[in-house]
Design a protein around this motif. Structure first.
Motif, PDB file in Angstrom:
ATOM      1  N   ARG A   7      86.213  52.761  63.376  1.00  0.00           N
ATOM      2  CA  ARG A   7      84.736  53.318  64.839  1.00  0.00           C
ATOM      3  C   ARG A   7      83.773  53.186  63.682  1.00  0.00           C
ATOM      4  NH1 ARG A   7      88.664  56.320  61.721  1.00  0.00           N
ATOM      5  NH2 ARG A   7      88.574  58.762  61.552  1.00  0.00           N
ATOM      6  N   LEU A   8      82.404  52.574  64.215  1.00  0.00           N
ATOM      7  CA  LEU A   8      81.440  53.062  64.161  1.00  0.00           C
ATOM      8  C   LEU A   8      81.280  54.569  63.613  1.00  0.00           C
ATOM      9  CD1 LEU A   8      78.854  51.761  64.010  1.00  0.00           C
ATOM     10  CD2 LEU A   8      78.531  52.915  66.023  1.00  0.00           C
ATOM     11  N   ASP A   9      80.701  54.094  61.850  1.00  0.00           N
ATOM     12  CA  ASP A   9      79.843  55.706  61.773  1.00  0.00           C
ATOM     13  C   ASP A   9      78.421  54.999  61.036  1.00  0.00           C
ATOM     14  OD1 ASP A   9      79.545  58.294  61.044  1.00  0.00           O
ATOM     15  OD2 ASP A   9      80.285  58.012  59.114  1.00  0.00           O
ATOM     16  N   PHE A  10      77.775  56.105  61.031  1.00  0.00           N
ATOM     17  CA  PHE A  10      76.154  55.671  60.335  1.00  0.00           C
ATOM     18  C   PHE A  10      75.351  56.260  59.633  1.00  0.00           C
ATOM     19  CE2 PHE A  10      74.292  55.536  64.868  1.00  0.00           C
ATOM     20  CZ  PHE A  10      74.041  56.464  64.556  1.00  0.00           C
ATOM     21  N   THR A  11      74.262  56.546  58.798  1.00  0.00           N
ATOM     22  CA  THR A  11      73.469  57.556  58.598  1.00  0.00           C
ATOM     23  C   THR A  11      72.433  56.583  58.578  1.00  0.00           C
ATOM     24  OG1 THR A  11      74.961  59.475  57.730  1.00  0.00           O
ATOM     25  CG2 THR A  11      72.905  58.687  56.580  1.00  0.00           C
ATOM     26  N   TRP A  12      71.236  57.479  59.315  1.00  0.00           N
ATOM     27  CA  TRP A  12      70.104  56.841  59.644  1.00  0.00           C
ATOM     28  C   TRP A  12      68.932  57.216  58.399  1.00  0.00           C
ATOM     29  CZ3 TRP A  12      64.379  59.640  60.180  1.00  0.00           C
ATOM     30  CH2 TRP A  12      64.227  58.845  61.074  1.00  0.00           C
ATOM     31  N   PHE A  13      68.161  56.575  57.835  1.00  0.00           N
ATOM     32  CA  PHE A  13      66.811  57.236  56.936  1.00  0.00           C
ATOM     33  C   PHE A  13      65.470  55.655  57.401  1.00  0.00           C
ATOM     34  CE2 PHE A  13      70.561  57.489  54.812  1.00  0.00           C
ATOM     35  CZ  PHE A  13      70.326  58.285  54.214  1.00  0.00           C
ATOM     36  N   GLU A  14      64.885  56.192  57.879  1.00  0.00           N
ATOM     37  CA  GLU A  14      63.182  55.748  58.163  1.00  0.00           C
ATOM     38  C   GLU A  14      61.947  55.078  57.021  1.00  0.00           C
ATOM     39  OE1 GLU A  14      59.081  56.679  61.174  1.00  0.00           O
ATOM     40  OE2 GLU A  14      60.611  57.829  60.728  1.00  0.00           O
ATOM     41  N   TYR A  15      61.724  54.506  56.746  1.00  0.00           N
ATOM     42  CA  TYR A  15      60.746  53.942  55.523  1.00  0.00           C
ATOM     43  C   TYR A  15      59.297  52.917  56.493  1.00  0.00           C
ATOM     44  CZ  TYR A  15      64.201  54.990  52.509  1.00  0.00           C
ATOM     45  OH  TYR A  15      64.907  55.629  51.840  1.00  0.00           O
ATOM     46  N   PRO A  16      58.501  53.256  55.783  1.00  0.00           N
ATOM     47  CA  PRO A  16      56.856  52.955  56.463  1.00  0.00           C
ATOM     48  C   PRO A  16      57.589  50.273  55.890  1.00  0.00           C
ATOM     49  CG  PRO A  16      55.825  53.493  54.784  1.00  0.00           C
ATOM     50  CD  PRO A  16      57.687  54.387  54.830  1.00  0.00           C
ATOM     51  N   ILE A  17      56.751  50.362  56.898  1.00  0.00           N
ATOM     52  CA  ILE A  17      56.659  48.950  56.821  1.00  0.00           C
ATOM     53  C   ILE A  17      56.492  48.248  55.358  1.00  0.00           C
ATOM     54  CG2 ILE A  17      54.930  48.096  58.405  1.00  0.00           C
ATOM     55  CD1 ILE A  17      58.309  46.424  58.246  1.00  0.00           C
ATOM     56  N   GLU A  18      55.349  48.665  55.035  1.00  0.00           N
ATOM     57  CA  GLU A  18      54.545  48.383  54.411  1.00  0.00           C
ATOM     58  C   GLU A  18      55.328  48.357  52.676  1.00  0.00           C
ATOM     59  OE1 GLU A  18      51.758  49.647  57.041  1.00  0.00           O
ATOM     60  OE2 GLU A  18      53.570  51.006  56.068  1.00  0.00           O
ATOM     61  N   ARG A  19      55.710  48.566  52.410  1.00  0.00           N
ATOM     62  CA  ARG A  19      57.293  49.053  51.579  1.00  0.00           C
ATOM     63  C   ARG A  19      58.601  48.749  51.972  1.00  0.00           C
ATOM     64  NH1 ARG A  19      57.644  55.302  49.572  1.00  0.00           N
ATOM     65  NH2 ARG A  19      58.235  54.162  48.191  1.00  0.00           N
ATOM     66  N   PHE A  20      58.448  47.331  52.775  1.00  0.00           N
ATOM     67  CA  PHE A  20      59.935  46.520  53.232  1.00  0.00           C
ATOM     68  C   PHE A  20      60.232  46.444  51.660  1.00  0.00           C
ATOM     69  CE2 PHE A  20      63.109  43.829  54.562  1.00  0.00           C
ATOM     70  CZ  PHE A  20      63.438  44.232  55.344  1.00  0.00           C
ATOM     71  N   GLN A  21      59.380  45.798  50.884  1.00  0.00           N
ATOM     72  CA  GLN A  21      60.398  44.974  49.244  1.00  0.00           C
ATOM     73  C   GLN A  21      60.863  45.513  48.259  1.00  0.00           C
ATOM     74  OE1 GLN A  21      57.488  41.807  48.024  1.00  0.00           O
ATOM     75  NE2 GLN A  21      59.242  40.383  48.313  1.00  0.00           N
ATOM     76  N   GLU A  22      59.741  47.103  48.673  1.00  0.00           N
ATOM     77  CA  GLU A  22      60.044  47.888  47.568  1.00  0.00           C
ATOM     78  C   GLU A  22      61.060  48.337  47.508  1.00  0.00           C
ATOM     79  OE1 GLU A  22      58.474  52.098  46.279  1.00  0.00           O
ATOM     80  OE2 GLU A  22      57.349  50.898  47.369  1.00  0.00           O
ATOM     81  N   ILE A  23      60.997  49.204  49.274  1.00  0.00           N
ATOM     82  CA  ILE A  23      63.005  49.741  49.175  1.00  0.00           C
ATOM     83  C   ILE A  23      63.978  49.090  49.219  1.00  0.00           C
ATOM     84  CG2 ILE A  23      63.026  51.521  50.969  1.00  0.00           C
ATOM     85  CD1 ILE A  23      61.160  52.266  50.058  1.00  0.00           C
ATOM     86  N   VAL A  24      64.462  48.038  49.944  1.00  0.00           N
ATOM     87  CA  VAL A  24      65.008  47.282  50.120  1.00  0.00           C
ATOM     88  C   VAL A  24      65.206  46.744  48.649  1.00  0.00           C
ATOM     89  CG1 VAL A  24      65.900  44.932  51.131  1.00  0.00           C
ATOM     90  CG2 VAL A  24      64.887  46.364  52.846  1.00  0.00           C
ATOM     91  N   MET A  25      64.582  46.453  47.842  1.00  0.00           N
ATOM     92  CA  MET A  25      65.339  45.849  46.353  1.00  0.00           C
ATOM     93  C   MET A  25      65.810  47.047  46.063  1.00  0.00           C
ATOM     94  SD  MET A  25      62.394  43.234  45.884  1.00  0.00           S
ATOM     95  CE  MET A  25      62.539  42.444  44.000  1.00  0.00           C
ATOM     96  N   ALA A  26      65.118  47.850  45.699  1.00  0.00           N
ATOM     97  CA  ALA A  26      65.645  49.681  44.822  1.00  0.00           C
ATOM     98  C   ALA A  26      67.115  49.634  45.751  1.00  0.00           C
ATOM     99  CB  ALA A  26      64.386  50.243  45.014  1.00  0.00           C
TER     100      ALA A  26
END
Length: 488
Positions: A346-365
């Protein structure tokens, strides 16, 4: 005058000025609610991550009954918490006082014109999103917001976070918050208060950010729009390619187009959502049924069925055209587990928010963090991280999707990074989520009390734009969970 006192003085003034709007009369003498009972078994959320016993369980069907519940602190001990289908993934659902089951307040009341000339729908707080969608579809209308989880009640989302990669005017898409133009609620004294965007802009914005600590929502007025036919395109790409597309602005979010991702360190699912071309026809019912049912089943089971693997990259894009509300999921009740037996995926998740300008930096990390965790934890990994794109809200006073806090101050898009898994109680999954909170703290991400599991007060208040919560003087609606996050 201290800010907290001033804030509740403002609410009290509004209550005195509005408590007879809509024909409602507060504080009328009423007999005790007839449907009071103590559950024989503990209550639990949909994923069985949290279970709890309560002192009193009551299922009102009228506003007057809810007022009498709030006013009577002997028969209905604090904290008083309203619940719907209990789909929340955090301990915010847990309470040991009085639970008010809002599912008997599930009516769509009327279609109207707002003070701005826009069309609105008035609904009771216990109605589910999917039922509102279905009602509006019969009128060739829709909500600008259509999250995947359709069993959430409107009242439960009125003062807590919601998100979706919506297509259309970004001022009204992405979160139910943006569609809410009026709220009627029962406050901590049992009075009926009505707030509207036209007359009480600031107070309404605060209420919509209150996490349910200021009152029980009984009526909500929502903006609606003509139903829009959308074209969905799914394809699997190497994650490095997804990052390059974002860096080169190949994936451009605007009023006609948005994206939803399932990110994985190696390969990711990219879903493009666009307004259908003029003259486009909806995908035939048989094909659409296969796509919709497969998508719904996969989500309900924590996206176990999504093939984020190399051989999927060569597959041609899957494309279909339909209305967004048809992609909304209805979750049936899970069977009660026997002893320690599993209830299945069954579905479980957790939420985090970041500014789009940092998409590449955050996702790579985050993908690097993910791989390190997998390597050190016997190859454990989540199914994916769901990513939504939402324009921040200028008038929102604090917290999720607001224009407040370091990195979020300016107008622009936020993206979410929501890890998903199929077993809320897996110890490695829980450890992964706790480590993800540390990651968010390090990288300046935001968290939310109703969608980020295992938060501490320090985690919450250190996140950009978050502030301690306001509560009424008597703390009527403050459970032990929320007490961790209020002003001292």
């Amino acid at each position: 005058m201290p800010r907290r006192v001033l804030f509740f003085f403002l609410l009290a003034f509004i209550a005195s000025a509005t408590r007879t709007r809509g024909g409602h009369r507060p504080r009328s003498p009423t007999p005790p609610v007839s449907s009071v009972q103590t559950p024989l078994v503990p209550l639990h959320n949909w994923g069985y991550a949290y279970s709890f016993e309560v002192t009193t369980f009551v299922a009102p069907t009228t506003i007057v009954e809810i007022q009498s519940i709030v006013q009577d602190t002997v028969l209905y001990p604090s904290p008083v918490r309203a619940l719907g289908n209990i789909h929340s993934v955090t301990a915010c659902v847990v309470s040991n006082g009085t639970i008010v089951d809002m599912r008997g307040m599930d009516k769509v009341l009327s279609l109207d014109k707002s003070s701005h000339g826009s069309q609105t729908v008035s609904v009771q707080g216990g109605v589910t999103l999917i039922n509102v969608h279905n009602y509006l579809a019969d009128q060739d209308l829709e909500l600008p917001f259509a999250a995947e989880i359709g069993d959430a009640t409107v009242g439960s989302l009125t003062s807590s976070i919601s998100k979706d990669s919506g297509v259309g005017d970004p001022a009204v898409t992405g979160s139910l918050y943006k569609s809410i133009v009026g709220v009627t609620y029962v406050n901590h004294m049992g009075d009926l208060v009505t707030l509207t965007d036209a007359d009480n802009t600031t107070a309404l914005a605060h209420f919509k950010s209150s996490e349910g600590l200021l009152g029980i929502v009984v009526i909500v007025d929502l903006l609606v729009r003509p139903a829009k036919l959308l074209t969905f395109t799914n394809r699997v790409l190497p994650t490095a390619e997804v990052l390059n597309h974002l860096y080169n602005n190949s994936f451009h979010v605007n009023a006609d187009t948005n994206y939803w991702f399932l990110l994985h360190p190696e390969y990711s699912l990219v879903q493009k959502r666009t307004l259908a071309l003029p003259g486009a026809q909806e995908t035939d019912p048989v094909t659409l049924s296969v796509i919709v049912n497969a998508t719904r089943a996969s989500f309900a089971e924590g996206i176990l069925g999504v093939a984020l693997i190399s051989k999927s990259v060569g597959n041609p894009p899957m494309r279909w055209t339909t209305y967004k509300h048809k992609m909304v999921n209805h979750y049936g009740a899970l069977p009660a587990p026997i002893g320690n037996a599993s209830v299945g995926p069954r579905l479980d998740f957790t939420w985090f928010e970041y500014p789009i300008e940092r998409f590449q930096e955050i996702v790579m990390a985050y993908m690097a963090f993910w791989k390190e965790f997998k390597d050190s934890h016997n190859d454990f990994e989540p199914a994916a991280a769901a990513t939504y794109f939402v324009r921040r809200i200028s008038e929102k006073p604090h917290g999720w999707f607001s224009q407040t806090g370091k990195g979020f101050e300016n107008p622009g898009l936020s993206f979410t990074l929501d890890p998903i898994y199929h077993d809320p109680n897996d110890p490695l999954w829980q450890e992964f989520l706790q480590e993800s909170i540390k990651f968010a703290t390090t990288y300046g991400g935001r968290v939310a009390l109703t969608q980020t599991r295992f938060l501490t007060r320090e985690d919450f208040l250190s996140a950009p734009g978050n502030v301690a919560l306001e509560e009424p003087p008597n703390g009527r609606f403050t459970s032990a969970y929320f007490a961790q996050f209020v002003f001292f």
